[in-house]
Design an enzyme around this catalytic site. Structure first.
Site, PDB file in Angstrom:
ATOM      1  CD  GLU A  17      -3.059  -1.196   2.118  1.00  0.00           C
ATOM      2  OE1 GLU A  17      -3.167  -0.214   2.883  1.00  0.00           O
ATOM      3  OE2 GLU A  17      -3.830  -2.186   2.173  1.00  0.00           O
ATOM      4  CD  GLU A  35      -4.144  -5.751   3.479  1.00  0.00           C
ATOM      5  OE1 GLU A  35      -5.093  -4.972   3.737  1.00  0.00           O
ATOM      6  OE2 GLU A  35      -2.971  -5.532   3.843  1.00  0.00           O
TER       7      GLU A  35
END
Length: 371
Positions: A181, A286
């Site tokens: 991320e 995720e």
């Protein structure tokens, strides 16, 4: 995304450029593939577009059920809930509070590696921060300084220790979501404060870890879906140091639709096309629910997407508000997930290295820095 943090995403109406946005401010989700760098995604409609669809198939899959070794038994419990499904992928993270965390707790790594070796077709996915402390609200200027220090070799020994431990414990084929991320604003291991330094530091870490004899790690470049704080293409460090092009994809923003998640700038379609042009598989380390409550349509469409693209692996985030087994807030979504995944035997054997993952030990794809 991890427990205790809130994703920061924007949905503004103005087109913004990187130079016009203050540090730490997410770009508009409506930004349409501006020519921010030579690595920017081509506008839709440009020819030729790569073929990305695959015949319906099951990719290796699992769930993030918790970071520590004490959560390992929950993988088997969730598998039983799913009719003795073959959950092939275990997903965990290093804590990132200090450099000793990055070196890895030998007991925790040992138990996760032991789980991995329990069946030949299992995979271990490990989230590794690039900087510490990783969740402490470090200002952009300090992040830029830390990235430069990392690129100059100041933190080399910590990644070498981690790589050597993994190999010694039988985890030499671990898939590493390094600095996951990075296009967001949550983690210290983020890219926007200095993209050039971030890429150089990623390359250094990969070169170091691949210099350890016996390794065949897979390195997964895993941004958030969409633009977030910076287009993730500006952070891409190069084909020679990336094995898998991942994406964390949650059901957000509020009111969003799956078609929007596919077609937004730097969304799911851009991910699979970017990867296909480079001959690399994609992943979804995720994914899960978030801003739109109990949303079975998102679950159905996400599983369908992963089964019809070149997916190396996928792991749902299974805790509230995102998941299904450990979260009773999402009964309709849990029913759909169970219907789709119950009894699944995952990807067929042989379960060796993930597609595109790793190089033989001692032969790093990037030049290893001197240490």
């Amino acid at each position: 995304m991890r427990l205790g943090r809130v994703t920061l995403a924007a949905a503004a109406l103005l087109l913004l450029t990187t130079a016009s946005v203050p540090d730490g401010t997410p770009l508009s989700q409506t930004e349409r593939h501006a020519a921010l760098s030579s690595e920017a995604i081509e506008p839709r409609g440009a020819a030729p577009r790569p073929a990305v669809l695959r015949a319906n198939h099951e990719a290796p899959w699992g769930a993030f059920v918790g970071s520590w070794d004490t959560y390992i038994p929950d993988i088997a419990r969730m598998a039983r809930w799913l009719g003795d499904a073959n959950m092939q992928v275990g997903h965990t993270y290093l804590a990132g509070n200090g450099w000793s965390d990055i070196e890895g707790d030998i007991a925790v790594l040992g138990l996760w590696s032991q789980w991995r070796q329990g069946e030949p077709n299992r995979r271990l996915v490990l989230g590794v921060p690039m900087l510490v402390p990783n969740e402490a609200g470090v200002p952009d200027a300090e992040v830029a300084r830390l990235l430069a220090r990392g690129g100059n070799g100041e933190f080399d020994q910590h990644f070498l220790k981690l790589a050597r431990k993994l190999v010694a414990l039988g985890g030499g084929d671990t898939v590493i979501t390094l600095g996951w991320e990075m296009n967001g604003v949550t983690y210290t291991s983020r890219c926007k404060p200095d993209p050039a330094a971030w890429k150089a530091y990623w390359r250094r870490i990969v070169g170091l870890m691949r210099s350890v004899p016996g390794q065949h790690f897979g390195f997964d470049f895993t941004p958030n879906r969409g633009v977030d704080a910076i287009p993730w293409t500006r952070c891409y460090p190069g084909d020679d140091v990336v094995d898998i092009i991942g994406m964390d994809s949650y059901d957000q923003p509020a009111g969003g639709t799956f078609d929007e998640y596919v077609n937004e700038p730097y969304g799911l379609q851009d991910q699979v096309e970017f990867a296909a042009k480079r001959g690399k598989p994609v992943s979804y380390p995720e994914w899960g629910l978030f801003r739109n409550g109990d949303n079975p349509e998102f679950v159905r469409r996400m599983v369908e997407w992963m089964r019809t693209h070149d997916t190396a692996y996928q792991t749902v985030t299974d805790y509230c508000p995102h998941g299904f087994w450990q979260c009773d807030r999402n009964p309709r979504s849990a029913a759909v997930f169970k219907q789709l995944m119950a009894g699944s035997q995952g990807a067929p054997a042989p379960g060796t290295a993930l597609p595109g993952a790793g190089r033989p030990g001692g032969q790093p794809s990037a030049q290893a820095p001197r240490r």
